[in-house]
Each structure stands twice: as C-alpha cells, then as structure tokens.
Scaffold this motif. Structure first.
Motif, PDB file in Angstrom:
ATOM      1  N   ALA A  89      27.159   0.665  -7.718  1.00 40.68           N
ATOM      2  CA  ALA A  89      26.652  -0.683  -7.999  1.00 40.68           C
ATOM      3  C   ALA A  89      25.228  -0.874  -7.487  1.00 40.68           C
ATOM      4  O   ALA A  89      24.664  -1.958  -7.610  1.00 40.68           O
ATOM      5  CB  ALA A  89      27.571  -1.727  -7.373  1.00 40.68           C
ATOM      6  N   GLY A  90      24.666   0.172  -6.882  1.00 38.76           N
ATOM      7  CA  GLY A  90      23.287   0.096  -6.441  1.00 38.76           C
ATOM      8  C   GLY A  90      23.082  -0.121  -4.953  1.00 38.76           C
ATOM      9  O   GLY A  90      21.951  -0.307  -4.504  1.00 38.76           O
ATOM     10  N   ALA A 119      19.649  -0.270   8.503  1.00 38.10           N
ATOM     11  CA  ALA A 119      20.063  -0.182   7.104  1.00 38.10           C
ATOM     12  C   ALA A 119      19.859  -1.531   6.434  1.00 38.10           C
ATOM     13  O   ALA A 119      19.742  -2.563   7.103  1.00 38.10           O
ATOM     14  CB  ALA A 119      21.529   0.223   7.017  1.00 38.10           C
ATOM     15  N   ALA A 120      19.860  -1.490   5.117  1.00 37.08           N
ATOM     16  CA  ALA A 120      19.739  -2.731   4.342  1.00 37.08           C
ATOM     17  C   ALA A 120      20.963  -3.617   4.594  1.00 37.08           C
ATOM     18  O   ALA A 120      22.052  -3.107   4.893  1.00 37.08           O
ATOM     19  CB  ALA A 120      19.638  -2.396   2.855  1.00 37.08           C
ATOM     20  N   PRO A 121      20.805  -4.925   4.488  1.00 29.98           N
ATOM     21  CA  PRO A 121      21.950  -5.825   4.674  1.00 29.98           C
ATOM     22  C   PRO A 121      23.144  -5.480   3.762  1.00 29.98           C
ATOM     23  O   PRO A 121      24.291  -5.548   4.197  1.00 29.98           O
ATOM     24  CB  PRO A 121      21.387  -7.207   4.347  1.00 29.98           C
ATOM     25  CG  PRO A 121      19.934  -7.092   4.666  1.00 29.98           C
ATOM     26  CD  PRO A 121      19.551  -5.681   4.292  1.00 29.98           C
ATOM     27  N   SER A 122      22.862  -5.091   2.534  1.00 28.65           N
ATOM     28  CA  SER A 122      23.963  -4.731   1.626  1.00 28.65           C
ATOM     29  C   SER A 122      24.675  -3.470   2.104  1.00 28.65           C
ATOM     30  O   SER A 122      25.891  -3.349   1.970  1.00 28.65           O
ATOM     31  CB  SER A 122      23.444  -4.548   0.200  1.00 28.65           C
ATOM     32  OG  SER A 122      22.452  -3.532   0.153  1.00 28.65           O
ATOM     33  N   VAL A 135      35.648   2.763  -2.135  1.00 33.69           N
ATOM     34  CA  VAL A 135      34.814   1.580  -1.896  1.00 33.69           C
ATOM     35  C   VAL A 135      33.351   2.002  -1.741  1.00 33.69           C
ATOM     36  O   VAL A 135      32.446   1.382  -2.321  1.00 33.69           O
ATOM     37  CB  VAL A 135      35.302   0.789  -0.659  1.00 33.69           C
ATOM     38  CG1 VAL A 135      34.280  -0.243  -0.212  1.00 33.69           C
ATOM     39  CG2 VAL A 135      36.642   0.133  -0.950  1.00 33.69           C
ATOM     40  N   ALA A 136      33.117   3.056  -0.980  1.00 33.22           N
ATOM     41  CA  ALA A 136      31.742   3.527  -0.784  1.00 33.22           C
ATOM     42  C   ALA A 136      31.144   3.997  -2.110  1.00 33.22           C
ATOM     43  O   ALA A 136      29.992   3.669  -2.427  1.00 33.22           O
ATOM     44  CB  ALA A 136      31.714   4.659   0.238  1.00 33.22           C
ATOM     45  N   ALA A 137      31.903   4.750  -2.897  1.00 32.37           N
ATOM     46  CA  ALA A 137      31.410   5.242  -4.190  1.00 32.37           C
ATOM     47  C   ALA A 137      31.145   4.085  -5.144  1.00 32.37           C
ATOM     48  O   ALA A 137      30.129   4.081  -5.857  1.00 32.37           O
ATOM     49  CB  ALA A 137      32.414   6.220  -4.797  1.00 32.37           C
ATOM     50  N   ALA A 138      32.023   3.099  -5.146  1.00 27.83           N
ATOM     51  CA  ALA A 138      31.828   1.929  -6.018  1.00 27.83           C
ATOM     52  C   ALA A 138      30.588   1.148  -5.593  1.00 27.83           C
ATOM     53  O   ALA A 138      29.798   0.708  -6.440  1.00 27.83           O
ATOM     54  CB  ALA A 138      33.060   1.034  -5.989  1.00 27.83           C
ATOM     55  N   GLY A 139      30.407   0.971  -4.295  1.00 29.97           N
ATOM     56  CA  GLY A 139      29.221   0.285  -3.800  1.00 29.97           C
ATOM     57  C   GLY A 139      27.952   1.025  -4.167  1.00 29.97           C
ATOM     58  O   GLY A 139      26.971   0.427  -4.614  1.00 29.97           O
ATOM     59  N   HIS A 140      27.990   2.332  -3.997  1.00 31.02           N
ATOM     60  CA  HIS A 140      26.827   3.149  -4.342  1.00 31.02           C
ATOM     61  C   HIS A 140      26.544   3.085  -5.846  1.00 31.02           C
ATOM     62  O   HIS A 140      25.383   2.950  -6.258  1.00 31.02           O
ATOM     63  CB  HIS A 140      27.057   4.590  -3.888  1.00 31.02           C
ATOM     64  CG  HIS A 140      25.861   5.468  -4.026  1.00 31.02           C
ATOM     65  ND1 HIS A 140      24.694   5.251  -3.346  1.00 31.02           N
ATOM     66  CD2 HIS A 140      25.661   6.572  -4.782  1.00 31.02           C
ATOM     67  CE1 HIS A 140      23.817   6.181  -3.673  1.00 31.02           C
ATOM     68  NE2 HIS A 140      24.378   6.999  -4.550  1.00 31.02           N
TER      69      HIS A 140
END
Length: 145
Positions: free
Chosen positions: A51-52, A116-119, A44-49
């Motif tokens: 995705a930007g 941290a950013a909201p995303s 999940v973390a890698a996919a989020g990263h």
C-alpha cells in the motif's frame, strides 16, 4: 446437586489429574498460535508495504520475513513464560495475561521512538498488536484461572 463429568472428547483442552490443562495442550496451542501470528504479521507488513508504507527504520529496510521471524521468537518466549507460570504461579492465566499485555505495551515504545515515518511506526505497532491478539488469548485459554 448434580455433578457433570467431562471427557476429553467433550472438553476443548485436556486436563491433568490436578485439574490444570496439560502442558502438552499448552505447548500445542502455543505453537499453533505462534505459526498463525507469524504469518499474520508478515501478511500485515506485506500489505502495508504494497500500500506504499515504507518498511525502512533508520534508513534500513526490514524484510517482510523478518516480521514472521521476530513474531515467532517472541511468541515462543511468551510460551516459555506461560509454561513457567503454569508450574509456579497460583493464578497462571491472570499473571500471564497481565504480564503479556504490559510487555505488549512496552514493545510499542521502540516503534514510537524509531527513526521512521509515522506510517511506518503505525504499521510496526499494528504488527505487535496483531501478534498479541492472536497469541495471548490462545495461550491464556490453556492456563488455569
């Protein structure tokens, strides 16, 4: 009234003479759930990263393997909690689920207040929920109601 006897082959968990699922069954299920949750949170973390979404908190990046490591550590803490409750609580499943759901909710607080950013905050919270959704039911199934 008929009585049905279940053998180990018929039942998804092995039971002790007292009717409780065995400690071995609990530990094996907990270890498997820990491994699955660790891979899932890192994914999940890698996919989020990918995705930007930034993985930076307070200006420092969280490495993707760090998600797996922390998931494993806290999942194993939960497994120890389950083993203790199995031994000492009258209703270990109920106490385990209530306790771990409350702890999961509390684990979201640092994410909400993180620098941290909201995303990024949302991604961090998602990883907590993914881990909990995998580990809590897997362990709870091995505890007596």
């Amino acid at each position: 009234m008929s009585t049905t006897t279940h053998t180990a082959a018929q039942s998804p968990t092995q039971h002790t003479a007292a009717g409780r699922p065995s400690l071995r069954s609990l530990l094996l299920a907990g270890a498997a759930a820990t491994a699955v949750a660790s891979v899932a949170t890192a994914t999940v973390a890698a996919a989020g990263h990918a995705a930007g979404i930034s993985l930076d908190v307070s200006g420092a990046p969280i490495p993707v393997p760090g998600f797996a490591t922390l998931t494993a550590v806290f999942s194993l803490v939960g497994l120890v909690l389950a083993a203790v409750l199995r031994r000492f609580a009258a209703r270990p499943r109920r106490v385990f689920v209530r306790t771990t759901v409350a702890l999961t909710a509390l684990s979201l607080v640092p994410d909400v207040i993180a620098d941290a950013a909201p995303s990024t905050k949302a991604l961090l919270m998602l990883t907590h929920l993914v881990a909990a959704a995998i580990v809590i039911p897997a362990i709870a199934r091995r505890l007596s109601a």
